[in-house]
Scaffold this active site. Structure first.
Site, PDB file in Angstrom:
ATOM      1  CB  SER A 109      -0.897   0.008   1.248  1.00 37.10           C
ATOM      2  OG  SER A 109      -1.544   1.253   1.404  1.00 37.10           O
ATOM      3  CE1 TYR A 145      -4.485  -2.044   5.019  1.00 39.63           C
ATOM      4  CE2 TYR A 145      -3.417   0.067   4.677  1.00 39.63           C
ATOM      5  CZ  TYR A 145      -3.998  -1.073   4.160  1.00 39.63           C
ATOM      6  OH  TYR A 145      -4.074  -1.254   2.791  1.00 39.63           O
TER       7      TYR A 145
END
Length: 319
Positions: A164, A176
């Site tokens: 990401s 995350y």
């Protein structure tokens, strides 16, 4: 001076464009294993590669995901249950793939499976929240890769890891970003280690896209659940109205930022699998290219200011 520089950049971009047009031969003899095919990027990629003629192994977490994929693909595509947090599930998938590919080996692995919750400020979370996400986003990627790595070496194939842009910069709290930074590191180590064997390792760093990971309802339920279990002293630190303000800000952001065109990411995945010369990194999404990545290269004092300038202040904030 500037004209010369501009000309050189144009020549370089044109050369790269030409170089990246070449595709590997005989798609129909190449096997590709994709995780997280129930929906989103993995689902679309499985259908796309199947349409191009690749022989696809699609790992799905649910029976519904398997059924939906079978309805829109050819008989060549193989679906099976896969839970990337369970070693036994990964082992069974690897055995199935090994028994099928034989001496051809596995041309491609796409580590796509991932989750985005639980997510919240770090003092709202406990270690189990971190373990839950790392098990999927990080250890799942590592264990799946190791389970089929010898098959990929045999084919001199490809590994495509879904990281990401938040593996480069950390604008959101919780595990995350931690999990995606770890994927970036594993990706880089694997790329270097496997280069002598002719294996190419690619990393995707997308920005915000409209998938289950950015589903506002999922994120709201997650925040409410975590808030409800917080002790009173932490709620006092933030203020009784902080949760509703946070939910409103999150809803507004997710209504504007995510890109609905998932094919921008799928096209990058396809290129990483099918191109003779794939890129080391792909950063699909306007926000990745023009906001998050440039911000990640700036001095910390600048990136921190940009990230926090419109953020919510806790009731007991000292600054």
């Amino acid at each position: 001076m500037w004209l010369v520089l501009f000309s050189l950049v144009c020549i370089f971009l044109f050369y790269r464009w030409l170089r990246e047009l070449r595709r590997v031969p005989e798609f129909n003899k190449k096997y590709v294993f994709i995780t997280g095919c129930d929906s989103g990027f993995g689902h679309l990629l499985a259908k796309r590669l199947d349409h191009l003629g690749f022989r696809v192994f699609a790992g799905c977490f649910t029976e519904k995901g398997q059924d939906e994929l079978k309805k829109s693909t050819s008989d060549k595509l193989v679906t099976f249950h896969l839970d990337v947090t369970k070693s036994d599930s990964i082992r069974k998938a690897a055995e199935l793939i090994k028994s099928t590919v034989g001496e051809a080996g596995l041309w491609g692995l796409v580590n796509n499976a991932g989750i985005s919750v639980p997510a919240a400020s770090c003092d709202w979370l406990n270690i189990d929240d971190y373990r839950q996400m790392l098990d999927v986003n990080t250890f799942g990627v590592i264990e799946v890769t190791l389970s089929v790595l010898q098959l990929i070496k045999k084919a001199r194939g490809r590994i495509v890891n879904m990281a990401s842009v938040f593996g480069r910069i950390s604008p959101v709290g919780g595990p995350y970003c931690v999990s995606k930074y770890a994927v970036e590191a594993f990706n880089d180590c694997t790329r270097i280690d496997m280069k002598p064997f002719g294996v190419k390792v690619c990393c995707l760093e997308p920005g915000f896209f409209k998938t289950t990971i950015t589903d506002s309802d999922v994120i709201e339920r997650n925040l409410r659940r975590i808030w409800e279990r917080l002790p009173g002293n932490i709620k006092e630190d933030y203020g009784s109205d902080f949760l509703e303000k946070a939910l409103k800000l999150s809803s507004e952001t997710l209504a504007k930022l995510p890109d609905a065109n998932l094919m921008k990411v799928v096209s990058c995945m396809e290129h990483a699998i099918a191109a003779v010369h794939p890129r080391t990194r792909y950063s699909p999404g306007w926000d990745a290219k023009f906001l998050w990545l440039p911000l990640s290269y700036m001095p910390t004092v600048i990136s921190d200011y940009v990230i926090t300038m419109k953020g919510l202040k806790p009731a007991k904030a000292v600054v």
